[in-house]
Scaffold this motif. Structure first.
Motif, mmCIF file in Angstrom:
data_model
loop_
_atom_site.group_PDB
_atom_site.id
_atom_site.type_symbol
_atom_site.label_atom_id
_atom_site.label_comp_id
_atom_site.label_asym_id
_atom_site.label_seq_id
_atom_site.Cartn_x
_atom_site.Cartn_y
_atom_site.Cartn_z
ATOM 1 N N THR A 96 0.853 -1.189 0.000
ATOM 2 C CA THR A 96 0.000 0.000 0.000
ATOM 3 C C THR A 96 0.886 1.234 0.000
ATOM 4 N N ASN A 97 0.264 2.393 -0.023
ATOM 5 C CA ASN A 97 1.061 3.632 0.050
ATOM 6 C C ASN A 97 0.197 4.761 0.597
ATOM 7 N N ASP A 98 0.868 5.770 1.112
ATOM 8 C CA ASP A 98 0.190 6.895 1.768
ATOM 9 C C ASP A 98 -0.813 7.575 0.820
ATOM 10 N N TRP B 69 -2.545 6.399 -1.771
ATOM 11 C CA TRP B 69 -3.781 5.626 -1.994
ATOM 12 C C TRP B 69 -4.715 5.763 -0.796
ATOM 13 N N ILE B 70 -4.149 5.572 0.397
ATOM 14 C CA ILE B 70 -5.003 5.577 1.598
ATOM 15 C C ILE B 70 -5.609 6.966 1.816
ATOM 16 N N ARG B 71 -4.784 8.004 1.683
ATOM 17 C CA ARG B 71 -5.298 9.371 1.882
ATOM 18 C C ARG B 71 -6.365 9.722 0.857
ATOM 19 N N ASP B 72 -6.099 9.376 -0.392
ATOM 20 C CA ASP B 72 -7.024 9.740 -1.459
ATOM 21 C C ASP B 72 -8.377 9.036 -1.284
ATOM 22 N N ARG B 73 -8.350 7.734 -0.939
ATOM 23 C CA ARG B 73 -9.606 6.977 -0.826
ATOM 24 C C ARG B 73 -10.345 7.213 0.489
ATOM 25 N N THR B 74 -9.584 7.568 1.563
ATOM 26 C CA THR B 74 -10.229 7.578 2.888
ATOM 27 C C THR B 74 -9.977 8.839 3.720
ATOM 28 N N GLY B 75 -8.919 9.582 3.428
ATOM 29 C CA GLY B 75 -8.561 10.729 4.258
ATOM 30 C C GLY B 75 -7.742 10.362 5.493
ATOM 31 N N ASP C 256 -4.361 -8.002 5.003
ATOM 32 C CA ASP C 256 -5.409 -7.640 4.040
ATOM 33 C C ASP C 256 -5.468 -6.120 3.879
ATOM 34 N N ARG C 257 -4.866 -5.627 2.803
ATOM 35 C CA ARG C 257 -4.776 -4.165 2.620
ATOM 36 C C ARG C 257 -6.146 -3.511 2.394
ATOM 37 N N ASN C 258 -7.124 -4.328 1.987
ATOM 38 C CA ASN C 258 -8.473 -3.776 1.765
ATOM 39 C C ASN C 258 -9.140 -3.316 3.056
ATOM 40 N N THR C 259 -8.751 -3.910 4.176
ATOM 41 C CA THR C 259 -9.418 -3.564 5.442
ATOM 42 C C THR C 259 -8.480 -2.934 6.476
ATOM 43 N N LEU D 87 -7.842 0.834 7.300
ATOM 44 C CA LEU D 87 -8.967 1.721 7.627
ATOM 45 C C LEU D 87 -9.151 1.970 9.125
ATOM 46 N N PHE D 88 -8.751 0.990 9.944
ATOM 47 C CA PHE D 88 -9.215 0.993 11.327
ATOM 48 C C PHE D 88 -8.154 1.405 12.342
ATOM 49 N N GLY D 89 -8.625 1.837 13.527
ATOM 50 C CA GLY D 89 -7.720 2.235 14.601
ATOM 51 C C GLY D 89 -8.345 1.926 15.955
ATOM 52 N N ALA E 41 -15.560 7.364 9.415
ATOM 53 C CA ALA E 41 -15.153 6.143 8.704
ATOM 54 C C ALA E 41 -14.235 6.487 7.561
ATOM 55 N N ASN E 42 -14.570 7.585 6.897
ATOM 56 C CA ASN E 42 -13.993 7.769 5.593
ATOM 57 C C ASN E 42 -14.403 9.152 5.082
ATOM 58 N N MET E 43 -13.420 9.906 4.621
ATOM 59 C CA MET E 43 -13.661 11.268 4.166
ATOM 60 C C MET E 43 -14.703 11.332 3.047
ATOM 61 N N ARG E 44 -14.645 10.368 2.141
ATOM 62 C CA ARG E 44 -15.570 10.414 0.993
ATOM 63 C C ARG E 44 -17.018 10.204 1.426
ATOM 64 N N ILE E 45 -17.221 9.333 2.419
ATOM 65 C CA ILE E 45 -18.586 9.115 2.921
ATOM 66 C C ILE E 45 -19.067 10.383 3.629
ATOM 67 N N ILE E 46 -18.178 11.022 4.362
ATOM 68 C CA ILE E 46 -18.544 12.252 5.073
ATOM 69 C C ILE E 46 -18.888 13.358 4.065
ATOM 70 N N ALA F 297 -24.354 8.154 12.596
ATOM 71 C CA ALA F 297 -23.461 6.990 12.592
ATOM 72 C C ALA F 297 -24.027 5.887 11.709
ATOM 73 N N PHE F 298 -23.141 5.042 11.202
ATOM 74 C CA PHE F 298 -23.543 3.805 10.516
ATOM 75 C C PHE F 298 -22.464 2.776 10.798
ATOM 76 N N GLY F 299 -22.859 1.509 10.681
ATOM 77 C CA GLY F 299 -21.856 0.481 10.919
ATOM 78 C C GLY F 299 -22.353 -0.889 10.530
HETATM 79 N N1 COA Z 1 -3.504 0.246 -0.844
HETATM 80 C C1 COA Z 1 -3.349 0.215 -2.176
HETATM 81 N N2 COA Z 1 -4.239 -0.345 -3.002
HETATM 82 C C2 COA Z 1 -5.335 -0.896 -2.474
HETATM 83 C C3 COA Z 1 -5.558 -0.887 -1.081
HETATM 84 C C4 COA Z 1 -4.593 -0.293 -0.267
HETATM 85 N N3 COA Z 1 -4.703 -0.233 1.066
HETATM 86 N N4 COA Z 1 -6.736 -1.494 -0.830
HETATM 87 C C5 COA Z 1 -7.246 -1.862 -2.014
HETATM 88 N N5 COA Z 1 -6.395 -1.514 -3.009
HETATM 89 C C6 COA Z 1 -6.548 -1.718 -4.438
HETATM 90 C C7 COA Z 1 -7.475 -2.872 -4.746
HETATM 91 O O1 COA Z 1 -6.786 -4.102 -4.642
HETATM 92 C C8 COA Z 1 -7.890 -2.558 -6.167
HETATM 93 O O2 COA Z 1 -6.850 -2.928 -7.031
HETATM 94 P P1 COA Z 1 -7.176 -3.670 -8.426
HETATM 95 O O3 COA Z 1 -8.004 -2.668 -9.177
HETATM 96 O O4 COA Z 1 -5.837 -3.915 -8.973
HETATM 97 O O5 COA Z 1 -7.945 -4.887 -8.026
HETATM 98 C C9 COA Z 1 -7.948 -1.029 -6.163
HETATM 99 O O6 COA Z 1 -7.167 -0.599 -5.037
HETATM 100 C C10 COA Z 1 -9.351 -0.489 -6.078
HETATM 101 O O7 COA Z 1 -10.000 -1.219 -5.057
HETATM 102 P P2 COA Z 1 -11.485 -0.922 -4.651
HETATM 103 O O8 COA Z 1 -11.843 -1.808 -3.523
HETATM 104 O O9 COA Z 1 -12.326 -0.941 -5.884
HETATM 105 O O10 COA Z 1 -11.338 0.566 -4.140
HETATM 106 P P3 COA Z 1 -12.448 1.597 -3.760
HETATM 107 O O11 COA Z 1 -12.291 2.813 -4.580
HETATM 108 O O12 COA Z 1 -13.805 0.978 -3.650
HETATM 109 O O13 COA Z 1 -11.993 1.995 -2.270
HETATM 110 C C11 COA Z 1 -12.512 1.574 0.015
HETATM 111 C C12 COA Z 1 -11.926 1.024 -1.277
HETATM 112 C C13 COA Z 1 -12.443 0.490 1.075
HETATM 113 C C14 COA Z 1 -11.699 2.785 0.467
HETATM 114 C C15 COA Z 1 -14.000 2.010 -0.249
HETATM 115 O O14 COA Z 1 -14.699 0.959 -0.889
HETATM 116 C C16 COA Z 1 -14.702 2.402 1.004
HETATM 117 O O15 COA Z 1 -14.455 3.444 1.559
HETATM 118 N N6 COA Z 1 -15.654 1.569 1.502
HETATM 119 C C17 COA Z 1 -16.311 1.795 2.769
HETATM 120 C C18 COA Z 1 -15.448 1.230 3.865
HETATM 121 C C19 COA Z 1 -15.882 1.641 5.249
HETATM 122 O O16 COA Z 1 -16.110 2.784 5.516
HETATM 123 N N7 COA Z 1 -15.965 0.655 6.160
HETATM 124 C C20 COA Z 1 -16.285 0.878 7.510
HETATM 125 C C21 COA Z 1 -17.745 0.979 7.701
HETATM 126 S S1 COA Z 1 -18.138 1.375 9.356
#
Ligand code: COA
Length: 336
Positions: free
Chosen positions: A32-34, A36-42, A154-157, A160-162, A265-270, A322-324
């Motif tokens: 992962t990298n800073d 990606w995380i900042r852009d998608r979540t803040g 699991d970089r997908n999850t 996000l959490f703390g 949870a996430n800047m984009r949701i906010i 809130a949501f969860g």
């Molecule tokens: N770092 C770098 N790349 C990552 C990554 C990370 N931490 N996590 C996922 N990726 C990659 C994926 O593997 C995917 O790559 P691929 O296209 O090669 O398969 C790509 O980034 C896009 O993944 P995707 O899951 O489609 O991203 P997204 O734009 O939907 O953003 C979340 C992912 C999780 C940020 C977004 O779906 C989200 O905010 N969901 C809500 C989560 C939340 O708030 N949960 C708590 C609820 S209380």
């Protein structure tokens, strides 16, 4: 507008000693990298507990600050409600350990499971207990040590959490100082759940239905799993419902609200919530950059943080939403 029954008399928060930045995660081998995380979540960093920083430890630390802020002693607490998805033990509830740590000998103490809506639902339970006359002073905590249930491979999850704890003292309005006639307190309160969505964000194993086993560990089913995109969609929808309903119930409009404290949870949701509600982002309090998503702890940490920055002077009208996992969602409008 209804007459408030309960008000928030004190707040506090505690987080672990150790902050882990996005760069730290990448340095430790996560793909992962800073940016990606900042852009998608803040999110820029999150706090992660060491073994001595248990849920009880963090919750008690936050509670002591909230009690001092409200001028409430341990003996005055009638009920402790702890919203969490990460109790210290499977039995008994962590709230009783917090009770013992605080010396709140008169209190009834229990945990409440509503994932990221845990503090909000707990505050609603407190309001109800106060309305029936069963309690005058309730310690409402939202706390999590999510680092123990996320899969750090699991970089997908995991990004996000703390971890952290936020505490509030909720009291009957009758305890307002003499001569203070301002109506302050909880003006509206809304909550919903949809169990059809339970497996969008869940921990498949470790409970009664699928106990711990070698197979569970091999398949890493003891850790949180999430359908990120689906959760995102439902989150935006439920936050919109939560803000609309709280305003309707309080007979207020978006223009009346001074400050929104959403689940962090996430800047984009906010941002999507702000757009839907027609409330400018400048009226949203956001600290997800520093704490990540601390689930049930996120709103009470944000509230204590906002108050410590002087952003919630007396009279401020605050909308909490809130949501969860569950799905669960809800809202409160409170005049401070
Ligand atoms: N770092 C770098 N790349 C990552 C990554 C990370 N931490 N996590 C996922 N990726 C990659 C994926 O593997 C995917 O790559 P691929 O296209 O090669 O398969 C790509 O980034 C896009 O993944 P995707 O899951 O489609 O991203 P997204 O734009 O939907 O953003 C979340 C992912 C999780 C940020 C977004 O779906 C989200 O905010 N969901 C809500 C989560 C939340 O708030 N949960 C708590 C609820 S209380």
């Amino acid at each position: 507008m209804k007459r408030p029954i309960a008000y928030i008399a004190g707040t506090g928060y505690a987080v672990p000693r150790r902050a882990v930045t996005n760069d730290d995660l990448a340095k430790n081998g996560l793909d992962t990298n800073d940016a990606w995380i900042r852009d998608r979540t803040g999110i820029g960093q999150r706090y992660v507990s060491d073994p001595d920083e248990t849920l009880t430890h963090l919750s008690a630390a936050a509670s002591r600050i909230a009690m001092a802020d409200a001028g409430v002693s341990a003996g005055e607490i009638d009920v402790i409600v702890l919203g969490t998805a990460t109790p210290d033990h499977l039995l008994p509830a962590t709230a009783v350990e917090v009770q013992a740590a605080l010396g709140a000998g008169r209190a009834m103490a229990f945990d409440l499971g509503a994932a990221c809506s845990g503090w909000l639902y707990s505050a609603q339970v407190a309001e109800g207990l106060i309305a029936t006359g069963m309690a005058k002073t309730v310690l409402v905590i939202g706390a999590e040590v999510l680092s123990t249930i996320v899969d750090w491979t699991d970089r997908n999850t995991c990004v996000l959490f703390g971890d952290g704890a936020g505490a509030t003292i909720i009291r009957s309005v009758k305890t307002l100082p003499k001569g203070d006639t301002r109506e302050r307190g909880i003006l509206s309160s809304y909550g919903r759940s949809d169990g059809n969505l339970y497996d969008l964000l869940w921990r498949p194993a470790g409970g009664v239905a699928e106990p711990f086993s070698d197979k569970v560990y091999e398949e890493r089913r003891q850790y949180v799993r999430m359908e990120g995109r689906e959760v995102f969609k439902h989150a935006v929808r439920s936050m919109a419902d939560a803000t609309d309903r709280a305003l309707d119930m309080a007979k207020l409009t978006p223009a009346d609200i001074d400050l929104v404290i959403p689940h962090q949870a996430n800047m984009r949701i906010i941002e999507a919530t702000a757009k839907h509600a027609g409330i400018d982002m400048s009226r949203f309090f956001v600290n997800v950059e520093r704490f990540g998503n601390t689930s049930a702890a996120s709103i009470p940490i944000a509230l204590a943080d906002a108050r410590s920055q002087g952003l919630v002077p007396e009279g401020t009208l605050v909308l909490f939403a809130a949501f969860g996992a569950g799905f669960t969602w809800g809202s409160l409008i409170v005049r401070f």
